[in-house]
Design a protein around this motif. Structure first.
Motif, PDB file in Angstrom:
ATOM      1  N   CYS A  41       0.832  -1.210   0.000  1.00 35.37           N
ATOM      2  CA  CYS A  41       0.000   0.000   0.000  1.00 35.37           C
ATOM      3  C   CYS A  41       0.866   1.259   0.000  1.00 35.37           C
ATOM      4  O   CYS A  41       0.524   2.246  -0.658  1.00 35.37           O
ATOM      5  N   GLU A  42       1.975   1.228   0.715  1.00 34.34           N
ATOM      6  CA  GLU A  42       2.881   2.379   0.736  1.00 34.34           C
ATOM      7  C   GLU A  42       3.596   2.537  -0.600  1.00 34.34           C
ATOM      8  O   GLU A  42       3.863   3.654  -1.037  1.00 34.34           O
ATOM      9  N   ALA A  43       3.881   1.423  -1.264  1.00 36.93           N
ATOM     10  CA  ALA A  43       4.532   1.486  -2.572  1.00 36.93           C
ATOM     11  C   ALA A  43       3.588   2.057  -3.633  1.00 36.93           C
ATOM     12  O   ALA A  43       4.039   2.721  -4.566  1.00 36.93           O
ATOM     13  N   TYR A  44       2.301   1.789  -3.482  1.00 29.97           N
ATOM     14  CA  TYR A  44       1.276   2.256  -4.420  1.00 29.97           C
ATOM     15  C   TYR A  44       0.162   2.925  -3.616  1.00 29.97           C
ATOM     16  O   TYR A  44      -0.935   2.379  -3.466  1.00 29.97           O
ATOM     17  N   PRO A  45       0.445   4.123  -3.081  1.00 31.42           N
ATOM     18  CA  PRO A  45      -0.461   4.728  -2.094  1.00 31.42           C
ATOM     19  C   PRO A  45      -1.796   5.223  -2.640  1.00 31.42           C
ATOM     20  O   PRO A  45      -2.727   5.425  -1.868  1.00 31.42           O
ATOM     21  N   ASN A  46      -1.902   5.416  -3.937  1.00 36.78           N
ATOM     22  CA  ASN A  46      -3.149   5.972  -4.455  1.00 36.78           C
ATOM     23  C   ASN A  46      -4.181   4.882  -4.713  1.00 36.78           C
ATOM     24  O   ASN A  46      -4.965   4.554  -3.846  1.00 36.78           O
ATOM     25  N   ASN A  47      -4.172   4.339  -5.897  1.00 34.82           N
ATOM     26  CA  ASN A  47      -5.201   3.357  -6.259  1.00 34.82           C
ATOM     27  C   ASN A  47      -5.157   2.089  -5.407  1.00 34.82           C
ATOM     28  O   ASN A  47      -6.196   1.617  -4.947  1.00 34.82           O
ATOM     29  N   PHE A  48      -3.972   1.534  -5.215  1.00 33.25           N
ATOM     30  CA  PHE A  48      -3.880   0.243  -4.537  1.00 33.25           C
ATOM     31  C   PHE A  48      -4.270   0.342  -3.065  1.00 33.25           C
ATOM     32  O   PHE A  48      -5.046  -0.474  -2.566  1.00 33.25           O
ATOM     33  N   ALA A  49      -3.774   1.347  -2.364  1.00 32.26           N
ATOM     34  CA  ALA A  49      -4.107   1.502  -0.950  1.00 32.26           C
ATOM     35  C   ALA A  49      -5.608   1.703  -0.767  1.00 32.26           C
ATOM     36  O   ALA A  49      -6.220   1.146   0.151  1.00 32.26           O
ATOM     37  N   VAL A  50      -6.224   2.475  -1.654  1.00 36.14           N
ATOM     38  CA  VAL A  50      -7.673   2.705  -1.573  1.00 36.14           C
ATOM     39  C   VAL A  50      -8.423   1.408  -1.843  1.00 36.14           C
ATOM     40  O   VAL A  50      -9.372   1.067  -1.124  1.00 36.14           O
ATOM     41  N   LEU A  51      -7.997   0.667  -2.856  1.00 33.88           N
ATOM     42  CA  LEU A  51      -8.641  -0.617  -3.158  1.00 33.88           C
ATOM     43  C   LEU A  51      -8.542  -1.560  -1.968  1.00 33.88           C
ATOM     44  O   LEU A  51      -9.534  -2.196  -1.583  1.00 33.88           O
ATOM     45  N   ILE A  52      -7.385  -1.642  -1.362  1.00 26.45           N
ATOM     46  CA  ILE A  52      -7.204  -2.519  -0.200  1.00 26.45           C
ATOM     47  C   ILE A  52      -8.121  -2.087   0.937  1.00 26.45           C
ATOM     48  O   ILE A  52      -8.782  -2.913   1.569  1.00 26.45           O
ATOM     49  N   ALA A  53      -8.217  -0.792   1.188  1.00 28.24           N
ATOM     50  CA  ALA A  53      -9.103  -0.304   2.252  1.00 28.24           C
ATOM     51  C   ALA A  53     -10.556  -0.670   1.966  1.00 28.24           C
ATOM     52  O   ALA A  53     -11.329  -0.922   2.887  1.00 28.24           O
ATOM     53  N   GLU A  54     -10.911  -0.732   0.698  1.00 24.40           N
ATOM     54  CA  GLU A  54     -12.286  -1.044   0.314  1.00 24.40           C
ATOM     55  C   GLU A  54     -12.611  -2.532   0.423  1.00 24.40           C
ATOM     56  O   GLU A  54     -13.759  -2.888   0.644  1.00 24.40           O
ATOM     57  N   SER A  78      -4.048   3.309  11.118  1.00 25.72           N
ATOM     58  CA  SER A  78      -2.895   3.997  11.713  1.00 25.72           C
ATOM     59  C   SER A  78      -2.021   4.647  10.655  1.00 25.72           C
ATOM     60  O   SER A  78      -1.575   5.786  10.826  1.00 25.72           O
ATOM     61  N   ARG A  79      -1.769   3.938   9.572  1.00 25.70           N
ATOM     62  CA  ARG A  79      -0.854   4.449   8.545  1.00 25.70           C
ATOM     63  C   ARG A  79      -1.509   5.420   7.573  1.00 25.70           C
ATOM     64  O   ARG A  79      -0.870   6.348   7.088  1.00 25.70           O
ATOM     65  N   PHE A  80      -2.787   5.161   7.237  1.00 23.40           N
ATOM     66  CA  PHE A  80      -3.438   5.934   6.184  1.00 23.40           C
ATOM     67  C   PHE A  80      -4.686   6.674   6.659  1.00 23.40           C
ATOM     68  O   PHE A  80      -5.402   7.257   5.853  1.00 23.40           O
ATOM     69  N   GLY A  81      -4.963   6.654   7.946  1.00 21.61           N
ATOM     70  CA  GLY A  81      -6.205   7.208   8.473  1.00 21.61           C
ATOM     71  C   GLY A  81      -6.367   8.707   8.353  1.00 21.61           C
ATOM     72  O   GLY A  81      -7.460   9.221   8.554  1.00 21.61           O
ATOM     73  N   ARG A  82      -5.312   9.402   7.999  1.00 21.07           N
ATOM     74  CA  ARG A  82      -5.421  10.851   7.801  1.00 21.07           C
ATOM     75  C   ARG A  82      -6.079  11.167   6.458  1.00 21.07           C
ATOM     76  O   ARG A  82      -6.516  12.293   6.233  1.00 21.07           O
ATOM     77  N   ARG A  83      -6.126  10.162   5.584  1.00 26.46           N
ATOM     78  CA  ARG A  83      -6.594  10.381   4.211  1.00 26.46           C
ATOM     79  C   ARG A  83      -8.098  10.158   4.079  1.00 26.46           C
ATOM     80  O   ARG A  83      -8.615   9.103   4.426  1.00 26.46           O
ATOM     81  N   LYS A  84      -8.777  11.126   3.502  1.00 20.34           N
ATOM     82  CA  LYS A  84     -10.221  11.044   3.280  1.00 20.34           C
ATOM     83  C   LYS A  84     -10.570   9.891   2.337  1.00 20.34           C
ATOM     84  O   LYS A  84     -11.550   9.177   2.564  1.00 20.34           O
ATOM     85  N   ASP A  85      -9.771   9.694   1.277  1.00 16.44           N
ATOM     86  CA  ASP A  85     -10.091   8.626   0.325  1.00 16.44           C
ATOM     87  C   ASP A  85     -10.014   7.245   0.977  1.00 16.44           C
ATOM     88  O   ASP A  85     -10.817   6.353   0.665  1.00 16.44           O
ATOM     89  N   ILE A  86      -9.096   7.064   1.912  1.00 14.10           N
ATOM     90  CA  ILE A  86      -8.992   5.789   2.626  1.00 14.10           C
ATOM     91  C   ILE A  86     -10.192   5.622   3.552  1.00 14.10           C
ATOM     92  O   ILE A  86     -10.809   4.548   3.614  1.00 14.10           O
ATOM     93  N   LEU A  87     -10.563   6.659   4.268  1.00 12.12           N
ATOM     94  CA  LEU A  87     -11.714   6.579   5.168  1.00 12.12           C
ATOM     95  C   LEU A  87     -13.010   6.383   4.378  1.00 12.12           C
ATOM     96  O   LEU A  87     -13.900   5.637   4.814  1.00 12.12           O
TER      97      LEU A  87
END
Length: 157
Positions: A41-54, A78-87
């Protein structure tokens, strides 16, 4: 390269088991160590991290029926919770799965883990969890009233 909704849809079948009646099952990808998933998720923080959160399994259900955040869900918050797209992706994820029995019991099962997040270090996570708990609380109140009305109707029949 950016991938589209159809690519994401197909990828969910590789990464997890998105259509279990009981909610998200731990698919093959989620059997990897949490550190490996977070690193991807850190290597691909945009699309992949969002997909994983979903699509990640948010909870494990304990023997007593209570929900507990999975390690990967806790780490993502903890790692991505500041991001609106992840939430937002967590919000989508929260609404998936099925249940049997009263809807009120199903809804009520989400409140304790959301309330746990009221002490989370990220204010965005605290705010998100409070909003979700409030929404679910309103739905729960409505469902309890519906269930009570249904019980009264059945008793009068």
């Amino acid at each position: 390269e950016k991938f589209g909704k159809r690519d994401a849809w197909a990828l969910t079948f590789v990464l997890g088991a998105p259509f279990s009646f009981k909610g998200k099952e731990e698919g093959p990808f989620f059997k990897l160590p949490v550190e490996t998933i977070i690193a991807a998720c850190e290597a691909y923080p945009n699309n992949f991290a969002v997909l994983i959160a979903e699509i990640l399994p948010l909870f494990r259900v304990l023997d007593d029926g209570k929900r507990q955040w999975t390690n990967v869900a806790s780490e993502m918050l903890s790692r991505f919770g500041r991001r609106k797209d992840i939430l937002d992706a967590f919000s989508i994820n929260l609404g998936t799965g099925g249940w049997s029995g009263p809807t009120s019991s199903y809804l009520a099962s989400f409140l304790p883990p959301l309330q746990e997040l009221s002490a989370h270090p990220h204010s965005n996570v605290r705010r998100w969890a409070n909003e979700k708990a409030s929404q679910i609380g309103r739905q729960l109140k409505h469902e309890l009233a519906e269930e009570e009305e249904s019980t009264v109707r059945r008793s009068l029949s």
